[in-house]
Write an enzyme that holds these catalytic residues in place. Structure first.
Site, PDB file in Angstrom:
ATOM      1  N   GLY A 151       0.861  -1.182   0.000  1.00 38.47           N
ATOM      2  CA  GLY A 151       0.000   0.000   0.000  1.00 38.47           C
ATOM      3  C   GLY A 151       0.894   1.227   0.000  1.00 38.47           C
ATOM      4  O   GLY A 151       1.837   1.317   0.796  1.00 38.47           O
TER       5      GLY A 151
ATOM      6  N   ASP B 199      -1.558   4.738  -6.263  1.00 40.19           N
ATOM      7  CA  ASP B 199      -0.118   4.660  -5.980  1.00 40.19           C
ATOM      8  C   ASP B 199       0.649   5.851  -6.529  1.00 40.19           C
ATOM      9  O   ASP B 199       1.753   6.156  -6.058  1.00 40.19           O
ATOM     10  CB  ASP B 199       0.467   3.379  -6.568  1.00 40.19           C
ATOM     11  CG  ASP B 199       0.016   2.191  -5.753  1.00 40.19           C
ATOM     12  OD1 ASP B 199      -1.141   1.758  -5.946  1.00 40.19           O
ATOM     13  OD2 ASP B 199       0.782   1.735  -4.889  1.00 40.19           O
TER      14      ASP B 199
HETATM   15  O1  MRU Z   1       0.628  -3.947  -4.549  1.00 39.37           O
HETATM   16  P1  MRU Z   1       0.011  -3.187  -3.423  1.00 39.37           P
HETATM   17  O2  MRU Z   1      -0.838  -4.026  -2.529  1.00 39.37           O
HETATM   18  O3  MRU Z   1       1.030  -2.375  -2.669  1.00 39.37           O
HETATM   19  O4  MRU Z   1      -0.956  -2.151  -4.139  1.00 39.37           O
HETATM   20  C1  MRU Z   1      -1.701  -1.268  -3.353  1.00 39.37           C
HETATM   21  C2  MRU Z   1      -2.677  -0.463  -4.131  1.00 39.37           C
HETATM   22  O5  MRU Z   1      -2.753  -0.539  -5.322  1.00 39.37           O
HETATM   23  C3  MRU Z   1      -3.498   0.533  -3.356  1.00 39.37           C
HETATM   24  O6  MRU Z   1      -4.740   0.713  -3.954  1.00 39.37           O
HETATM   25  C4  MRU Z   1      -2.763   1.878  -3.326  1.00 39.37           C
HETATM   26  O7  MRU Z   1      -1.449   1.702  -2.855  1.00 39.37           O
HETATM   27  C5  MRU Z   1      -3.433   2.870  -2.456  1.00 39.37           C
HETATM   28  S1  MRU Z   1      -3.287   2.500  -0.746  1.00 39.37           S
HETATM   29  C6  MRU Z   1      -3.928   3.771   0.139  1.00 39.37           C
END
Ligand code: MRU
Length: 351
Positions: free
Chosen positions: A47, A238
C-alpha cells in the site's frame, strides 16, 4: 478498532505480516533499514502510504543501528539504505517522497551533531511522517464521506485501508468516516487477483470495522453495475501524474471503464503525497511487473501448465478523463486536470 499496521516498539519497527492475513495475524520485526527494504519488496507491508512510512522508519533504524560505528560507516550505511529502499518497489511515489524527506533531513545535519543525535532526529521525522499520514487520511475521509449518499453500495478494488497506510486508510477511510457519521453503506469488495488484497485484506478490515461488505470476483463488477447494484466506485492510488492520470492496482482501469459505461461516479482517494508533478501523464509512470507464480497459482497451489508464458503487471493506468474526482486532504478535485491539481497543491488546507 484501531489496526496498527506499523508500530514502533522498543526501538524497532513491527509490521503486520500482510502476506498471511486473514488466516494468521502476526507481526514481523525489523531492526535495520535493509530488513525494512526486504519486507517492502516481499509484501509484508504494502500500500503506497504504508510503504512510504515504513521506508522512513527504515532510514531511522539504519541510523540507530549504525550510530556507534565510524562516521564513514555511518554515512555509507545510510546512503546505501536510501538507495536500497528506493528500489524496493517502483510504482508508488509515496515511497520516494518519504525517502526524499529523510534524505533532505540527513543532508541538512550540522556536522557538530553526534551520530546518536542524528539518529534521534531521523526517528523524530519518521514519527512525524507516520502521524501526518493519519491526519491526512482522516481529512480525506471527511471530504470523501460528503460524496457518499446514505444507503450507497460502493465498489472498491485492492486495499486502500488502514493496512495500506499508517491508519484509517484512504478509500477505506472514506467508508470509515461515512459510517462514523451515521451513513449506512455496503462495500462491494473486488477480490483483486492475483495477490487478493481485496478478498484477504479489505474484506478483513471491513469485517473488523462492522461495515457491511460483499466480496465479488473481479469479473463480476460489470454484471453488478448493469443490474443497478453499484452506486459509486472509490479506490486508492499509488501515483497520480500531473495531468490527473491515476496508477492503481491492476484491474482498476477495467472498473473505471465499466463505471463510465454505466454512468457511475468513479472517485480516487488521493493523499497529495501521491501526486507526482514530475511525470506528465500516466504513460511515464513505471509499472511493476511481478513474479509469474502469482498468476499461475496461489501459495503452494499451482493450477496453470508449467510451460505457459505469463504477464503480471501489478498496476494499471486510469486516464484522468475517467476520474470523477480526486478526494484529497485539501478537498475534492472534480474532473481533474493539470491546472486544477497544481492550483490545489499551491493552496492552503481546506478543512
Ligand atoms: O501492490 P500493493 O498491494 O502495494 O498495491 C496497493 C494499491 O494498489 C493501493 O490501492 C494503493 O497503494 C493505495 S493504498 C492507500
Amino acid at each position: 478498532m484501531r489496526i496498527e499496521t506499523l508500530r514502533w516498539v522498543n526501538n524497532h519497527l513491527e509490521m503486520i505480516d500482510q502476506r498471511v492475513l486473514p488466516e494468521v495475524f502476526e507481526y514481523v520485526s525489523c531492526h535495520d533499514g535493509i530488513e525494512v527494504a526486504t519486507a517492502i519488496k516481499d509484501m509484508v507491508v504494502r500500500g503506497a502510504p504504508a510503504i512510504g512510512v515504513a521506508a522512513a522508519y527504515g532510514v531511522a533504524l539504519e541510523a540507530l543501528a549504525k550510530q556507534d560505528e565510524s562516521s564513514r560507516t555511518f554515512d555509507e550505511s545510510i546512503g546505501l539504505v536510501i538507495e536500497v529502499l528506493g528500489k524496493s518497489r517502483p510504482t508508488a511515489v509515496n515511497l520516494h517522497w518519504a525517502i526524499q524527506r529523510m534524505k533532505n533531513q540527513w543532508l541538512a545535519f550540522n556536522e557538530t551533531l553526534s551520530q546518536a543525535d542524528k539518529a534521534m532526529h531521523l526517528l523524530k521525522l519518521a514519527h512525524e511522517i507516520f502521524n501526518e499520514d493519519i491526519v491526512t487520511n482522516k481529512r480525506i475521509g471527511l471530504h470523501g464521506s460528503q460524496l457518499v449518499v446514505n444507503n450507497s453500495r460502493i465498489l472498491t478494488h485492492c486495499n486502500a485501508g488502514a493496512l495500506a497506510t499508517a491508519g484509517h486508510g484512504t478509500a477505506l477511510g472514506v467508508f470509515r468516516s461515512a459510517a462514523e457519521s451515521g451513513k449506512k453503506i455496503t462495500v462491494f469488495v473486488g477480490e483483486t487477483r492475483p495477490f487478493l488484497q481485496g478478498a484477504r485484506l479489505t474484506a478483513w478490515e471491513m469485517l473488523e470495522e462492522n461495515i457491511p461488505c460483499t466480496l465479488i470476483t473481479d469479473n463480476m463488477s460489470g454484471h453488478l453495475m448493469s443490474q443497478g447494484e453499484i452506486d459509486c466506485v472509490i479506490v486508492g492510488t499509488d501515483r497520480v501524474a500531473a495531468n490527473g492520470d491515476v496508477a492503481n492496482k491492476i484491474g482498476t482501469y477495467m472498473v473505471a471503464v465499466l463505471a463510465e459505461r454505466h454512468n457511475i461516479p468513479f472517485y480516487v482517494a488521493c493523499p497529495l503525497s501521491t501526486v507526482d508533478l514530475e511525470v506528465a501523464t500516466g504513460l511515464d509512470i513505471p509499472i511493476e511487473e511481478r513474479a509469474a507464480e502469482e498468476v499461475t497459482g496461489f501459495g503452494d497451489r499451482r493450477w496453470a501448465p508449467l510451460s505457459v508464458s505469463v504477464r503480471n503487471p501489478s498496476f494499471d493506468i486510469t486516464p484522468a478523463s475517467l476520474v470523477s474526482g480526486l478526494i484529497t486532504e485539501k478537498g475534492v478535485i472534480f474532473e481533474p486536470t493539470k491546472y486544477k491539481i497544481s492550483k490545489l497543491l499551491s493552496s492552503g488546507i481546506n478543512e
